[in-house]
Write a protein that holds these residues in place. Structure first.
Motif, PDB file in Angstrom:
ATOM      1  N   GLY A 126       0.460  -1.115   0.108  1.00 44.86           N
ATOM      2  CA  GLY A 126      -0.195   0.555  -0.123  1.00 44.86           C
ATOM      3  C   GLY A 126       1.132   1.208   0.292  1.00 44.86           C
ATOM      4  N   ILE A 127       1.883   1.432   0.181  1.00 42.12           N
ATOM      5  CA  ILE A 127       3.019   2.675  -0.180  1.00 42.12           C
ATOM      6  C   ILE A 127       3.653   1.922  -1.159  1.00 42.12           C
ATOM      7  CG2 ILE A 127       4.963   3.538   1.159  1.00 42.12           C
ATOM      8  CD1 ILE A 127       2.456   3.215   2.944  1.00 42.12           C
ATOM      9  N   GLU A 128       3.869   3.213  -1.338  1.00 37.45           N
ATOM     10  CA  GLU A 128       4.780   2.907  -2.969  1.00 37.45           C
ATOM     11  C   GLU A 128       6.142   4.171  -3.003  1.00 37.45           C
ATOM     12  OE1 GLU A 128       2.087   3.829  -6.599  1.00 37.45           O
ATOM     13  OE2 GLU A 128      -0.060   2.774  -5.349  1.00 37.45           O
ATOM     14  N   LEU A 129       6.776   3.676  -3.598  1.00 36.89           N
ATOM     15  CA  LEU A 129       8.166   4.984  -3.275  1.00 36.89           C
ATOM     16  C   LEU A 129       7.930   5.820  -4.856  1.00 36.89           C
ATOM     17  CD1 LEU A 129      10.731   5.624  -2.982  1.00 36.89           C
ATOM     18  CD2 LEU A 129      11.714   4.348  -4.621  1.00 36.89           C
ATOM     19  N   HIS A 130       7.853   7.549  -4.722  1.00 37.06           N
ATOM     20  CA  HIS A 130       6.714   7.834  -5.627  1.00 37.06           C
ATOM     21  C   HIS A 130       8.438   8.500  -6.018  1.00 37.06           C
ATOM     22  CE1 HIS A 130       6.310  12.456  -6.583  1.00 37.06           C
ATOM     23  NE2 HIS A 130       4.810  11.674  -6.723  1.00 37.06           N
ATOM     24  N   SER A 131       9.000   9.287  -5.689  1.00 33.69           N
ATOM     25  CA  SER A 131      10.714   9.919  -6.140  1.00 33.69           C
ATOM     26  C   SER A 131      11.969  10.359  -5.186  1.00 33.69           C
ATOM     27  CB  SER A 131      10.050  11.579  -6.780  1.00 33.69           C
ATOM     28  OG  SER A 131      10.032  11.942  -5.288  1.00 33.69           O
ATOM     29  N   LEU A 132      13.252   9.842  -6.031  1.00 36.15           N
ATOM     30  CA  LEU A 132      14.057   9.724  -4.640  1.00 36.15           C
ATOM     31  C   LEU A 132      15.162  10.792  -5.781  1.00 36.15           C
ATOM     32  CD1 LEU A 132      15.864   6.110  -4.497  1.00 36.15           C
ATOM     33  CD2 LEU A 132      14.264   7.147  -3.040  1.00 36.15           C
TER      34      LEU A 132
END
Length: 150
Positions: A126-132
């Motif tokens: 349910g948690i996604e990596l959006h950006s780095l």
């Protein structure tokens, strides 16, 4: 429910050398890296949940990033393991230095991509990596966005 982005920032010191490069960065040198990790999810709405209102506990995100990125890379020297730098890496390692032999040229672009893979694997459902955003110097950085890297 709305999806919310949260960001946690990290710093670490890492050395590297770019084998075959035609500029100064072919020499072993270091940077004070600054990494911004942004994840996206829906805040927990379950009444009585100890993390009510959070997308992810900042402490949980910190644990993931420290274990996958900061602890291994901090005060390490990164070399492309597919180059003759392996010999230098072996000598340094035998003398007690922290060395990483990467399967890529250790540019900010390749490092941020590697970091994205490592962090993505550890995020809870349910948690996604959006950006780095990996800042190598005060004026230079590489960015990675999930929307551009499905």
């Amino acid at each position: 429910m709305e999806r919310i982005r949260i960001t946690k920032e990290f710093t670490f010191e890492t050395g590297h050398a770019l084998y075959g490069y035609d500029g100064k960065c072919r020499n072993v040198h270091g940077h004070s890296y600054h990494l911004s990790v942004t994840v996206i999810g829906t805040p927990i709405q379950e009444e009585g949940h100890k993390k009510l209102g959070m997308v992810i506990d900042f402490g949980d995100l910190k644990t993931i990033v420290k274990e996958e990125i900061v602890d291994p890379f901090d005060h390490a020297t990164v070399f492309n393991g597919k180059t003759p730098h392996v010999t230098l890496a072996k000598t340094l390692s035998e003398n007690g230095h922290k060395v990483i032999l990467a399967d890529y040229q250790p540019t900010s672009e390749n490092m941020v991509s590697d970091f994205a893979r490592k962090i993505r694997k550890r995020l809870p459902e349910g948690i996604e990596l959006h950006s780095l955003k990996l800042r190598e110097t005060g004026t230079a950085y590489a960015e990675w966005f999930a929307s551009e890297n499905p």
